[in-house]
Write a protein that holds these residues in place. Structure first.
Motif, PDB file in Angstrom:
ATOM      1  N   GLY A  33      -1.354   1.833  15.858  1.00 39.19           N
ATOM      2  CA  GLY A  33      -0.032   2.455  15.917  1.00 39.19           C
ATOM      3  C   GLY A  33       0.330   3.176  14.626  1.00 39.19           C
ATOM      4  O   GLY A  33       0.908   4.265  14.634  1.00 39.19           O
ATOM      5  N   HIS A  34      -0.014   2.546  13.504  1.00 35.79           N
ATOM      6  CA  HIS A  34       0.253   3.163  12.196  1.00 35.79           C
ATOM      7  C   HIS A  34      -0.488   4.488  12.054  1.00 35.79           C
ATOM      8  O   HIS A  34       0.083   5.503  11.647  1.00 35.79           O
ATOM      9  N   TRP A  35      -1.773   4.494  12.395  1.00 37.50           N
ATOM     10  CA  TRP A  35      -2.566   5.724  12.267  1.00 37.50           C
ATOM     11  C   TRP A  35      -2.136   6.799  13.260  1.00 37.50           C
ATOM     12  O   TRP A  35      -2.143   7.989  12.936  1.00 37.50           O
ATOM     13  N   LEU A  36      -1.748   6.402  14.467  1.00 40.12           N
ATOM     14  CA  LEU A  36      -1.236   7.383  15.431  1.00 40.12           C
ATOM     15  C   LEU A  36       0.070   8.009  14.943  1.00 40.12           C
ATOM     16  O   LEU A  36       0.284   9.211  15.102  1.00 40.12           O
ATOM     17  N   GLY A  37       0.925   7.188  14.339  1.00 42.18           N
ATOM     18  CA  GLY A  37       2.179   7.709  13.775  1.00 42.18           C
ATOM     19  C   GLY A  37       1.924   8.706  12.656  1.00 42.18           C
ATOM     20  O   GLY A  37       2.582   9.745  12.576  1.00 42.18           O
ATOM     21  N   ARG A  38       0.984   8.373  11.796  1.00 41.77           N
ATOM     22  CA  ARG A  38       0.659   9.305  10.702  1.00 41.77           C
ATOM     23  C   ARG A  38       0.057  10.600  11.238  1.00 41.77           C
ATOM     24  O   ARG A  38       0.343  11.683  10.730  1.00 41.77           O
ATOM     25  N   ALA A  39      -0.800  10.489  12.272  1.00 42.71           N
ATOM     26  CA  ALA A  39      -1.397  11.699  12.865  1.00 42.71           C
ATOM     27  C   ALA A  39      -0.323  12.566  13.503  1.00 42.71           C
ATOM     28  O   ALA A  39      -0.313  13.790  13.320  1.00 42.71           O
ATOM     29  N   ARG A  40       0.615  11.955  14.218  1.00 42.51           N
ATOM     30  CA  ARG A  40       1.714  12.722  14.823  1.00 42.51           C
ATOM     31  C   ARG A  40       2.546  13.404  13.749  1.00 42.51           C
ATOM     32  O   ARG A  40       2.941  14.557  13.893  1.00 42.51           O
ATOM     33  N   SER A  41       2.838  12.676  12.684  1.00 44.70           N
ATOM     34  CA  SER A  41       3.625  13.238  11.593  1.00 44.70           C
ATOM     35  C   SER A  41       2.909  14.436  10.958  1.00 44.70           C
ATOM     36  O   SER A  41       3.522  15.464  10.676  1.00 44.70           O
ATOM     37  N   HIS A  45       4.215  18.258  11.053  1.00 47.05           N
ATOM     38  CA  HIS A  45       4.428  19.010   9.807  1.00 47.05           C
ATOM     39  C   HIS A  45       3.629  20.317   9.831  1.00 47.05           C
ATOM     40  O   HIS A  45       4.149  21.369   9.455  1.00 47.05           O
ATOM     41  N   LEU A  46       2.396  20.248  10.283  1.00 45.77           N
ATOM     42  CA  LEU A  46       1.558  21.446  10.367  1.00 45.77           C
ATOM     43  C   LEU A  46       2.151  22.458  11.339  1.00 45.77           C
ATOM     44  O   LEU A  46       2.198  23.663  11.050  1.00 45.77           O
ATOM     45  N   LYS A  47       2.633  21.979  12.471  1.00 46.00           N
ATOM     46  CA  LYS A  47       3.250  22.856  13.467  1.00 46.00           C
ATOM     47  C   LYS A  47       4.482  23.549  12.886  1.00 46.00           C
ATOM     48  O   LYS A  47       4.660  24.763  13.049  1.00 46.00           O
ATOM     49  N   ASN A  48       5.325  22.796  12.177  1.00 46.77           N
ATOM     50  CA  ASN A  48       6.525  23.380  11.558  1.00 46.77           C
ATOM     51  C   ASN A  48       6.160  24.435  10.516  1.00 46.77           C
ATOM     52  O   ASN A  48       6.803  25.486  10.430  1.00 46.77           O
ATOM     53  N   GLU A  53       5.790  30.082   8.944  1.00 44.37           N
ATOM     54  CA  GLU A  53       4.952  31.196   8.477  1.00 44.37           C
ATOM     55  C   GLU A  53       5.025  32.365   9.451  1.00 44.37           C
ATOM     56  O   GLU A  53       5.119  33.527   9.047  1.00 44.37           O
ATOM     57  N   ALA A  54       4.991  32.067  10.761  1.00 42.73           N
ATOM     58  CA  ALA A  54       5.060  33.129  11.770  1.00 42.73           C
ATOM     59  C   ALA A  54       6.405  33.847  11.716  1.00 42.73           C
ATOM     60  O   ALA A  54       6.463  35.082  11.806  1.00 42.73           O
ATOM     61  N   VAL A  55       7.489  33.086  11.541  1.00 42.27           N
ATOM     62  CA  VAL A  55       8.817  33.704  11.451  1.00 42.27           C
ATOM     63  C   VAL A  55       8.911  34.566  10.195  1.00 42.27           C
ATOM     64  O   VAL A  55       9.422  35.686  10.238  1.00 42.27           O
ATOM     65  N   THR A  56       8.404  34.067   9.083  1.00 40.43           N
ATOM     66  CA  THR A  56       8.436  34.832   7.834  1.00 40.43           C
ATOM     67  C   THR A  56       7.637  36.124   7.968  1.00 40.43           C
ATOM     68  O   THR A  56       8.099  37.190   7.559  1.00 40.43           O
ATOM     69  N   GLN A  57       6.471  36.035   8.551  1.00 44.53           N
ATOM     70  CA  GLN A  57       5.639  37.226   8.728  1.00 44.53           C
ATOM     71  C   GLN A  57       6.313  38.215   9.679  1.00 44.53           C
ATOM     72  O   GLN A  57       6.303  39.424   9.430  1.00 44.53           O
ATOM     73  N   ASP A  58       6.942  37.711  10.748  1.00 44.58           N
ATOM     74  CA  ASP A  58       7.643  38.572  11.690  1.00 44.58           C
ATOM     75  C   ASP A  58       8.813  39.286  11.005  1.00 44.58           C
ATOM     76  O   ASP A  58       9.009  40.493  11.193  1.00 44.58           O
TER      77      ASP A  58
END
Length: 129
Positions: A33-41, A45-48, A53-58
């Motif tokens: 559960g701990h590792w799944l939580g860290r992976a989701r986080s 973060h990467l998605k955000n 970056e896409a908004v800035t470039q646009d």
């Protein structure tokens, strides 16, 4: 995310209980559960960051397009910037001419041969330096 239903979770729990035993299963579940939580986080973060970056470039592309439509390019902006007055020139242009000529006289000063500045202001005879 993985589309796992209740039946699949129950089957995984029973297999884990048989393989790991009742002593180690809670520890393994907690660690998993701990590792799944860290992976989701991390993925969140990467998605955000990618969205930002896409908004800035646009926005940058839109700005460049609008500047081209207005007939502005980097060279014309640089020339306009170079033609602007410096803060000292602006301050000098705002002071009245009489004060400006007096200030220029005081700032210029005269130097003797030793390179020391000679004070142009009269000395106060009552003052002890």
């Amino acid at each position: 995310m993985f589309d796992i239903g209740f039946a699949e979770l129950t089957l995984i729990f029973i297999i884990g209980l048989v393989v790991l035993g009742p002593e180690r299963l809670p520890t393994v579940a907690r660690t998993l559960g701990h590792w799944l939580g860290r992976a989701r986080s991390t993925f969140s973060h990467l998605k955000n960051e990618l969205e930002r970056e896409a908004v800035t470039q646009d926005m940058q592309e839109r700005m460049e397009k609008q500047m081209r439509q207005m007939g502005l390019d980097e060279d014309s902006i640089r020339e306009a910037k170079d033609s602007l007055l410096s803060p000292e020139q602006i301050a000098r242009s705002r002071t009245p001419r009489s004060e400006q000529s007096h200030a220029d006289t005081l700032n210029a000063g005269t130097n003797d041969d030793a390179g020391q500045r000679i004070n142009d202001q009269p000395q106060d005879p009552t003052r002890n330096d």
